[in-house]
Write a protein that holds these residues in place. Structure first.
Motif, PDB file in Angstrom:
ATOM      1  N   SER A 198     -24.603  -9.095 -19.432  1.00 31.19           N
ATOM      2  CA  SER A 198     -24.908  -8.632 -18.079  1.00 31.19           C
ATOM      3  C   SER A 198     -25.793  -9.691 -17.434  1.00 31.19           C
ATOM      4  O   SER A 198     -26.778 -10.129 -18.041  1.00 31.19           O
ATOM      5  N   PHE A 199     -25.442 -10.101 -16.244  1.00 32.14           N
ATOM      6  CA  PHE A 199     -26.132 -11.225 -15.609  1.00 32.14           C
ATOM      7  C   PHE A 199     -27.115 -10.750 -14.537  1.00 32.14           C
ATOM      8  O   PHE A 199     -26.897  -9.729 -13.890  1.00 32.14           O
ATOM      9  N   SER A 200     -28.124 -11.558 -14.336  1.00 33.62           N
ATOM     10  CA  SER A 200     -29.065 -11.253 -13.253  1.00 33.62           C
ATOM     11  C   SER A 200     -28.527 -11.714 -11.907  1.00 33.62           C
ATOM     12  O   SER A 200     -29.069 -11.357 -10.864  1.00 33.62           O
ATOM     13  N   THR A 201     -27.490 -12.526 -11.931  1.00 35.46           N
ATOM     14  CA  THR A 201     -26.917 -13.030 -10.691  1.00 35.46           C
ATOM     15  C   THR A 201     -25.440 -12.648 -10.599  1.00 35.46           C
ATOM     16  O   THR A 201     -24.769 -12.498 -11.622  1.00 35.46           O
ATOM     17  N   SER A 202     -24.988 -12.509  -9.380  1.00 38.25           N
ATOM     18  CA  SER A 202     -23.568 -12.216  -9.197  1.00 38.25           C
ATOM     19  C   SER A 202     -22.773 -13.489  -8.883  1.00 38.25           C
ATOM     20  O   SER A 202     -21.562 -13.437  -8.706  1.00 38.25           O
ATOM     21  N   ASP A 203     -23.483 -14.587  -8.824  1.00 37.21           N
ATOM     22  CA  ASP A 203     -22.810 -15.855  -8.525  1.00 37.21           C
ATOM     23  C   ASP A 203     -21.956 -16.285  -9.728  1.00 37.21           C
ATOM     24  O   ASP A 203     -22.480 -16.502 -10.833  1.00 37.21           O
ATOM     25  N   GLU A 204     -20.660 -16.414  -9.497  1.00 35.55           N
ATOM     26  CA  GLU A 204     -19.746 -16.638 -10.608  1.00 35.55           C
ATOM     27  C   GLU A 204     -19.944 -18.009 -11.257  1.00 35.55           C
ATOM     28  O   GLU A 204     -19.860 -18.135 -12.485  1.00 35.55           O
ATOM     29  N   SER A 205     -20.218 -19.004 -10.443  1.00 34.29           N
ATOM     30  CA  SER A 205     -20.396 -20.341 -11.030  1.00 34.29           C
ATOM     31  C   SER A 205     -21.632 -20.375 -11.915  1.00 34.29           C
ATOM     32  O   SER A 205     -21.642 -21.012 -12.990  1.00 34.29           O
ATOM     33  N   THR A 206     -22.673 -19.683 -11.482  1.00 32.34           N
ATOM     34  CA  THR A 206     -23.881 -19.613 -12.318  1.00 32.34           C
ATOM     35  C   THR A 206     -23.582 -18.859 -13.608  1.00 32.34           C
ATOM     36  O   THR A 206     -24.061 -19.240 -14.687  1.00 32.34           O
ATOM     37  N   GLN A 207     -22.791 -17.815 -13.473  1.00 29.33           N
ATOM     38  CA  GLN A 207     -22.433 -17.055 -14.680  1.00 29.33           C
ATOM     39  C   GLN A 207     -21.673 -17.929 -15.667  1.00 29.33           C
ATOM     40  O   GLN A 207     -21.924 -17.885 -16.873  1.00 29.33           O
ATOM     41  N   HIS A 208     -20.763 -18.737 -15.140  1.00 28.28           N
ATOM     42  CA  HIS A 208     -20.018 -19.638 -16.025  1.00 28.28           C
ATOM     43  C   HIS A 208     -20.968 -20.613 -16.716  1.00 28.28           C
ATOM     44  O   HIS A 208     -20.828 -20.882 -17.920  1.00 28.28           O
ATOM     45  N   ALA A 209     -21.910 -21.125 -15.955  1.00 25.08           N
ATOM     46  CA  ALA A 209     -22.878 -22.068 -16.538  1.00 25.08           C
ATOM     47  C   ALA A 209     -23.701 -21.385 -17.627  1.00 25.08           C
ATOM     48  O   ALA A 209     -23.989 -21.984 -18.675  1.00 25.08           O
ATOM     49  N   MET A 210     -24.037 -20.140 -17.404  1.00 25.47           N
ATOM     50  CA  MET A 210     -24.828 -19.402 -18.387  1.00 25.47           C
ATOM     51  C   MET A 210     -24.021 -19.184 -19.665  1.00 25.47           C
ATOM     52  O   MET A 210     -24.550 -19.303 -20.782  1.00 25.47           O
ATOM     53  N   VAL A 211     -22.758 -18.879 -19.490  1.00 21.83           N
ATOM     54  CA  VAL A 211     -21.917 -18.631 -20.662  1.00 21.83           C
ATOM     55  C   VAL A 211     -21.712 -19.917 -21.460  1.00 21.83           C
ATOM     56  O   VAL A 211     -21.783 -19.917 -22.699  1.00 21.83           O
ATOM     57  N   GLU A 212     -21.497 -21.016 -20.763  1.00 23.62           N
ATOM     58  CA  GLU A 212     -21.328 -22.293 -21.462  1.00 23.62           C
ATOM     59  C   GLU A 212     -22.586 -22.649 -22.250  1.00 23.62           C
ATOM     60  O   GLU A 212     -22.518 -23.114 -23.387  1.00 23.62           O
ATOM     61  N   TRP A 213     -23.706 -22.406 -21.612  1.00 26.53           N
ATOM     62  CA  TRP A 213     -24.982 -22.672 -22.296  1.00 26.53           C
ATOM     63  C   TRP A 213     -25.128 -21.781 -23.536  1.00 26.53           C
ATOM     64  O   TRP A 213     -25.533 -22.237 -24.610  1.00 26.53           O
ATOM     65  N   LEU A 214     -24.757 -20.524 -23.396  1.00 23.65           N
ATOM     66  CA  LEU A 214     -24.865 -19.583 -24.519  1.00 23.65           C
ATOM     67  C   LEU A 214     -23.952 -20.007 -25.672  1.00 23.65           C
ATOM     68  O   LEU A 214     -24.349 -19.955 -26.850  1.00 23.65           O
ATOM     69  N   GLN A 215     -22.748 -20.435 -25.333  1.00 21.18           N
ATOM     70  CA  GLN A 215     -21.824 -20.855 -26.388  1.00 21.18           C
ATOM     71  C   GLN A 215     -22.312 -22.126 -27.079  1.00 21.18           C
ATOM     72  O   GLN A 215     -22.101 -22.303 -28.282  1.00 21.18           O
ATOM     73  N   GLU A 216     -22.969 -22.942 -26.317  1.00 18.09           N
ATOM     74  CA  GLU A 216     -23.513 -24.175 -26.889  1.00 18.09           C
ATOM     75  C   GLU A 216     -24.623 -23.862 -27.888  1.00 18.09           C
ATOM     76  O   GLU A 216     -24.635 -24.401 -29.004  1.00 18.09           O
ATOM     77  N   ILE A 217     -25.521 -23.007 -27.529  1.00 18.62           N
ATOM     78  CA  ILE A 217     -26.627 -22.722 -28.470  1.00 18.62           C
ATOM     79  C   ILE A 217     -26.140 -21.869 -29.646  1.00 18.62           C
ATOM     80  O   ILE A 217     -26.729 -21.895 -30.726  1.00 18.62           O
ATOM     81  N   ALA A 218     -25.062 -21.145 -29.440  1.00 19.32           N
ATOM     82  CA  ALA A 218     -24.524 -20.340 -30.544  1.00 19.32           C
ATOM     83  C   ALA A 218     -23.923 -21.224 -31.637  1.00 19.32           C
ATOM     84  O   ALA A 218     -23.646 -20.757 -32.741  1.00 19.32           O
ATOM     85  N   ARG A 219     -23.749 -22.493 -31.355  1.00 21.98           N
ATOM     86  CA  ARG A 219     -23.229 -23.406 -32.377  1.00 21.98           C
ATOM     87  C   ARG A 219     -24.315 -23.805 -33.378  1.00 21.98           C
ATOM     88  O   ARG A 219     -24.020 -24.375 -34.418  1.00 21.98           O
ATOM     89  N   THR A 220     -25.548 -23.554 -33.010  1.00 23.68           N
ATOM     90  CA  THR A 220     -26.625 -23.979 -33.910  1.00 23.68           C
ATOM     91  C   THR A 220     -27.548 -22.842 -34.337  1.00 23.68           C
ATOM     92  O   THR A 220     -28.440 -23.050 -35.154  1.00 23.68           O
ATOM     93  N   MET A 221     -27.373 -21.693 -33.775  1.00 25.05           N
ATOM     94  CA  MET A 221     -28.271 -20.592 -34.144  1.00 25.05           C
ATOM     95  C   MET A 221     -27.606 -19.250 -33.864  1.00 25.05           C
ATOM     96  O   MET A 221     -26.608 -19.170 -33.143  1.00 25.05           O
ATOM     97  N   ASP A 222     -28.176 -18.244 -34.450  1.00 32.06           N
ATOM     98  CA  ASP A 222     -27.746 -16.879 -34.153  1.00 32.06           C
ATOM     99  C   ASP A 222     -28.492 -16.454 -32.893  1.00 32.06           C
ATOM    100  O   ASP A 222     -29.704 -16.248 -32.910  1.00 32.06           O
ATOM    101  N   VAL A 223     -27.766 -16.339 -31.809  1.00 30.22           N
ATOM    102  CA  VAL A 223     -28.448 -16.117 -30.522  1.00 30.22           C
ATOM    103  C   VAL A 223     -29.074 -14.726 -30.422  1.00 30.22           C
ATOM    104  O   VAL A 223     -29.960 -14.499 -29.594  1.00 30.22           O
ATOM    105  N   LEU A 224     -28.641 -13.811 -31.243  1.00 27.10           N
ATOM    106  CA  LEU A 224     -29.198 -12.455 -31.173  1.00 27.10           C
ATOM    107  C   LEU A 224     -30.434 -12.282 -32.063  1.00 27.10           C
ATOM    108  O   LEU A 224     -31.276 -11.417 -31.810  1.00 27.10           O
TER     109      LEU A 224
END
Lengths: 283, 191
Positions: free
Chosen positions: B145-171
């Motif tokens: 769930s995002f704090s913003t409704s801006d779709e491009s920002t959401q995409h950027a957030m998801v890409e960032w999340l997937q990137e950090i998930a490669r090195t750690m358990d994000v939860l």
């Protein structure tokens, strides 16, 4: 009016027997002049009465007294034995229903104790308008002003800073740095068979567990094995707990790691994958 | 392990921000944790437990919870952040209170078990502010769930999340913050 004229006639008729005949003529003339002046006067007049009162209720009664002269008092200036002035005093109460006593009050009709036709002269309709004659009877329960808040100022308490909540910030790392790191195992059923086999082969190479005796229990991702100071595997929960050393590094490698049991001795071995790792910069 | 803090105003892809809020009984407290890309703490700030008085409850009424959550605790913590994570991650319970934290967007996440058949691909936008994301390497799905409704920002957030998930358990750090807050609160019960 006519009644009093008759009375005057009576008096005039008796005047013949008076001691001084010359005076009778003068008196007759004088009386006639006075009567004529009386007839010219307005028989009834309206008079203004202004009164003021501080407190008036609809239920109050206004006591009034009025003195009405019959006009013969003029004669007394000339001969007090000839005529007797008849002053009629009236006392009455007026129920106050709707009045504004500040303004002029018109007396339209006077209900006198007895019905008589009396010539009333303006100047002799004497109504005592002084505060004493009005005798405003003020009830014992004098209306009083209701105490208002301004009489008793309300004290105002200010909540001030207490009204807004403030949170103090703690910056000590200890509450979080003392906690162990925890990894949950991946669901083995979601792992590809080839990956499972690679972990079992790693167990054979690193721990000398033959493939047929090796049992894959759990697989963990991204374990910084170079930094781990203590490690514990909870088999029942398939959870890996570990703490990190305080060693200063700028780079490390994170490995995928498996928990493998040797079916022969039931021992569990932690087996990091030698090829499934990633270098991570810690800067 | 050295604790590293960057004073740079530029967001760092290596830094992962977390926010958690705990309400236990009458006590409310929150914390932010910024880690490096393997989950090691770089910065940890927490509030001491805040207790609303009876007068506060009357005066603030129905907005008390929101006021405490967002203004008293989250915004206060946001002013204390010295590190520069790209985004902040919060537990999914936080989705009703998402907003800007230290001028960074937030996302509330939870594991999404048994995704329906129509979910496919790494990013599935299911509502204006919600998406289901697949973490490629772990083959798990997360509900975001995002704090913003801006779709491009959401995409950027998801890409960032997937990137950090490669090195750690994000939860995993969320569990650590919760444990830390529970300890700070002096209450071992979890709400």
């Amino acid at each position: 009016m006519w009644r009093h004229e008759e009375r005057l006639s009576y008096w005039l008729a008796r005047a013949k027997s008076l001691r001084k005949p010359g005076f009778a003529g003068w008196f007759r003339t004088r009386i006639a002049q006075e009567i004529l002046s009386l007839r010219r006067a307005q028989p009834v007049c309206e008079t203004s009465l202004s009164m003021s009162a501080e407190v008036v209720e609809h239920t109050d009664e206004l006591s009034l007294s009025a003195t009405v002269s019959d006009g013969l008092a003029i004669l007394l200036r000339h001969w007090d034995r000839l005529a007797e002035s008849k002053n009629v005093a009236g006392r009455f109460k007026i129920a106050i229903h709707d009045m504004d006593l500040v303004n002029k009050t018109d007396t339209r009709r006077l209900e006198l104790p007895e019905d008589s036709n009396i010539a009333v002269k303006r100047e002799e309709f004497a109504v005592s308008a002084s505060p004493q004659s009005l005798s405003m009877k003020i009830p014992a329960n004098t209306p009083r002003s209701v105490p208002c808040f301004s009489d008793h100022p309300v004290r105002v308490h200010s909540a001030g800073r207490n009204l807004s909540l403030h949170a103090k910030i703690g910056t000590v790392m200890k509450p979080i740095s003392d906690l162990p790191y925890m990894r949950l195992s991946l669901k083995l059923e979601n792992l590809k068979l080839s990956e499972k086999e690679t972990f079992l082969r790693e167990a054979g190479v690193l721990k000398n567990i033959p493939l047929e005796r090796a049992e894959l229990l759990a697989v963990f991702r991204h374990v910084p094995i170079e930094l781990i100071s203590r490690l514990r595997f909870l088999e029942e929960k398939r959870v890996l707990l570990f703490t990190l050393s305080e060693e200063s590094r700028t780079k490390t490698r994170i490995h995928d790691m498996a928990a493998v049991r040797d079916k022969a001795n039931k021992e569990i071995y932690m087996v990091p994958h030698r090829t499934q790792f990633r270098s991570v910069s810690l800067n | 392990m050295p604790m590293q803090e960057k004073q740079s105003g530029q967001p760092s892809t290596n830094q992962v921000g977390y926010f958690s809020y705990l309400k236990t009984g009458e006590k409310r407290l929150g914390a932010i944790l910024v880690t490096n890309q393997i989950g090691v703490p770089l910065e940890f700030k927490y509030t001491e437990p805040v207790v609303a008085s009876k007068l506060h409850k009357i005066l603030y009424g129905s907005v008390l919870e929101k006021y405490l959550h967002e203004t008293v605790i989250r915004d206060r913590l946001g002013r204390e952040v010295r590190t520069t994570p790209n985004f902040f991650i919060a537990p999914y319970d936080e989705k009703e209170f998402l907003g800007s934290l230290a001028d960074r967007e937030m996302m509330a996440i939870q594991k999404y078990i048994d995704p329906p058949g129509e979910i496919s691909g790494p990013f599935n936008r299911i509502r204006e502010r919600e998406a289901i994301v697949e973490l490629e390497e772990e083959s798990i799905f997360l509900r975001l769930s995002f704090s913003t409704s801006d779709e491009s920002t959401q995409h950027a957030m998801v890409e960032w999340l997937q990137e950090i998930a490669r090195t750690m358990d994000v939860l995993e750090p969320l569990d650590r913050i919760h444990s830390a807050l529970t300890n700070l609160c002096g209450d071992t019960k979890r709400d």
